[in-house]
Scaffold this motif. Sequence first.
Motif, PDB file in Angstrom:
ATOM      1  N   LEU A 178       0.865  -1.171   0.000  1.00 32.28           N
ATOM      2  CA  LEU A 178       0.000   0.000   0.000  1.00 32.28           C
ATOM      3  C   LEU A 178       0.905   1.224   0.000  1.00 32.28           C
TER       4      LEU A 178
ATOM      5  N   ALA B 182      -6.280  -1.938   2.341  1.00 37.62           N
ATOM      6  CA  ALA B 182      -5.897  -3.189   1.688  1.00 37.62           C
ATOM      7  C   ALA B 182      -7.013  -3.739   0.813  1.00 37.62           C
TER       8      ALA B 182
ATOM      9  N   ILE C 129       0.528  -5.345   2.553  1.00 28.96           N
ATOM     10  CA  ILE C 129      -0.872  -5.716   2.773  1.00 28.96           C
ATOM     11  C   ILE C 129      -1.106  -7.059   2.099  1.00 28.96           C
ATOM     12  N   ASN C 130      -2.202  -7.682   2.426  1.00 23.93           N
ATOM     13  CA  ASN C 130      -2.570  -8.973   1.811  1.00 23.93           C
ATOM     14  C   ASN C 130      -1.416  -9.978   1.887  1.00 23.93           C
TER      15      ASN C 130
ATOM     16  N   ASP D  62       1.923  -8.424   7.058  1.00 22.12           N
ATOM     17  CA  ASP D  62       1.123  -7.207   6.919  1.00 22.12           C
ATOM     18  C   ASP D  62       1.612  -6.103   7.846  1.00 22.12           C
TER      19      ASP D  62
END
Length: 870
Positions: free
Chosen positions: A376, A386, A403-404, A409
């Motif tokens: 991100l 996200a 993210i993800n 994360d």
Amino acid sequence: MTHYDAPAIEKKWQRCWQDKECFTADQPDSSAPNHKPKYYVLEMFPYPSGRIHMGHVRNYTLGDVVARFRRAQGFNVLHPMGWDAFGLPAENAAMERGIHPGKWTVENIAAMRTQLQSMGLSYDWNRELATCTPDYYQHEQRMFLKFLDAGLAYRKESWVNWDPVENTVLANEQVVDGRGWRSGAPVERRLLSQWFLRITKYADHLLAAIDGLDRWPDRVRLMQHNWIGKSEGARISFHITDNPDQTDADTYAGRAIEVFTTRPDTLYGASFIAIAANHPLAREIATHDKGAADFAAECAQLGTSEAAVETADKKGYDTGLFVAHPVIDGATLPVHIANFVLMDYGTGAIFGCPAHDQRDLDFATAYGLPVLPVILPEDAPDTVDAGSFTITDTAYTGPGKLINSGEWDGLDVEAGKQAAFTTLASAGTGQAETTFRLRDWGVSRQRYWGCPIPIIHCDSCGAVPVPDDQLPVQLPEDVDFTQPGNPLANHPSWKHTNCPTCGKAAMREQDTFDTFFESSWYFLRYCDPKHKNGFSAEAAQYWMPVDQYIGGVEHAVLHLLYSRFFTRALSEVGYLDLAEPFAGLMTQGMVCHQTFQDKDGKWLFPTDVERDGDNWVTRSDNASVTAGRIEKMSKSKRNVVDPELIIGTYGADTARLFMLSDSPPERDMEWTESGVEGASRFLKKIWRLAADDTIAPPDAVMPDTADSAAQDLVKTVHKTILAITKDIEDFRFNRAVAQLHTLSNAISTLAPDIAGSAEARRFAIENLAMLIAPLTPHIAEEMWHMLGHDTMLANTDWPTADPAVAADDEVEIGVQVNGKLRATITLPRDCPNEDAEAKALASDAVSRYLEGKSPKRVIVVPNRIINVVA
RNA sequence: GCGGCUGUGGCGGAAUGGUAGACGCGGCGGAUUCAAAAUCCGCUCCUGGUGACAGGGUGGGGGUUCAAGUCCCUUCAGCCGUACCA
């Protein structure tokens, strides 16, 4: 008064320098220690194409200025010249005109030597060498065998461009749009077993040592840095899965595809694996999968050049195989063969993360693969998270938070990489790894006109070095260029010999060395050009490194990097003890000229056209001519000017002066007729100054009654000496020429009848001759002679200046109000800031702008500027 | 594609972050000459003004600074290299 007769003067002084051996470099002699410090000036030696071109004139003029300047400063100067005499053009001449490459080369050398000598260059011709002679190339055969012993040379398979019609390997420049330049046949990539030098062993050294090359241009250091291309990342194993839909899968299941990545942090965003078309797995698949084989054939048509591969449309072939994601349990990724993955870099396989790599994104879009963002962006608005952040047609490669990505994360990119290393290491599926873009140097060439590689291939013993007592392996003279293929391989008897080990019939290696081999050590040969081992360590230790190397920027990476490697490799096998061959480097720009075309678009020589008002017409029949862009001089566009013609018409000094006058050496320059005229005019002008019979005799002393104008001229001379000395040291020859113009203007405008004029002008003209000597040596010698000296400037010390005389008592400086220049005032040099400020504020212009108010601030830069902030 | 570089008057270019355009080319005017060539002198960034002067100006856009051609970000154009041209 006689006129300035350049040809006569130039011939005369060239003979004088030669007779007096002015430019012979003193070899160090331990019994008679040489107290002069050494200075090695080297210009990149030319390929003997037959005639010198303006690029040579520029290159060798630059070097000659440095050599003559340093010699005048008291250095023991080594300034050699030779011939990079192996290469493709000689073979092309053989094919096109039936002349033997050796004969062609020797004739070219003779012609070019005469041309170079007409330029009046201060070479030590005793050290001349030609790389195509066994006397030269035998040493590199021994070097190669020592490299082989030391593990610095080895054999492996690699790809070449193959022309199926000519039965020859093509150079990249001989491949035009995927076809052979002569045959027009589509080229094929072929694997050949070839010799390599292990330059990658020195990758780290070559990279780290760039920092120490402080007299190299930054851009060249950057290019070398990027070429070596150290990158730290991870090697990750992706294991091929069982796949019920894929009948072949069992063959491959469980096998690993090794991937190198610099972005292990984006592993959660991986959506495919791509392997090179010549990856071992791809080649194996192609043996039973026609689609894969066809795709490989299509990729092979691109040839081997990086530019061709990289600019091709991104294409792939789905192998139907899948690999297990190393971090996400149960997830699989498809395996594609892709034309943009290079076997030579990393492991020849990548994982594609389309959200964060543009190439991967283009590929994923074309083949309908998922795009999952896992970074991100730092500057993403708060409303984006996200779940909502998406990538459409531009990959995001900047910083941000992961993210993800499961337990990663929230980490930033750097922390994400560290987390990936830890996770992969504990799972045993990957580890941190450093790779280099730099590849080992392939030195085999399937050509005749090069140094034979001293190896004998025996069916029983393998590749056996040619024993020392059988060296050198010489090229056969009687070769046939009328049949396709390598003449060395076609020769009926040359290749047949016996194995030195077992005595059985064996074959000679029929490849020759890359011509970069010769240019990687010629600078060492010059140190000791007759030595039986190529050069002696003592001579090399004395002369090396080259203090100033000068040549085209086109060699910024390959030649210079190979030479840096070669010097290290030779040191490793005991030839000398040195890492860096070139302490100082100057890269010159190209010589350009306007292009001309007739109404049919045919290129015209500058000598074919003439000006007609604002237009150009042909000389022969006044037909209109289109004057085109100013481009690098090239035979194909005919925008060339022959140095011999210029030297014949104006003289070498004029050609040299124009080369140095307008453009800074590292920049491209435009050759113009008017520029040459200008240079010629200047030389005629200083000639008249020296021929003036109103100047004082030698040894004249300035009278005490000298007029202030005469004293000003003396001051100008001192200033000019300081400025030109600095300019030459800094390679700012165009500025040095401008200073010479200023000096000559000062001389010619000094009234002849004032007190001290005759003496001041003698002093100024003598210094003018000394200062211009490195640039235009012939006219300088002649002026010196005309001034009554029977010594030679070639043996005369560089003039020195008295900084106290050169210094001005007063300075004129600008006064700004709010950054805008409003007045100039004259102040005593180095006067106190308070005085400067007071005088500035007292000036009419400043008070006008202040409108009675007092200034907020006054900045005084002594002797420079005053800025009043209102 | 990737890496590197370059961009300033009509032209080539000059300018340790400190008076933008040194020096040269070209152009214009003048001297010399029967005439020309050559040579010498003067002017020459753009706009306005007779002028002093004013305004604008270093490929485009933005920023830092008392001050930016120069440093930073961005964009455009051209050139070089891209591993077998040398």
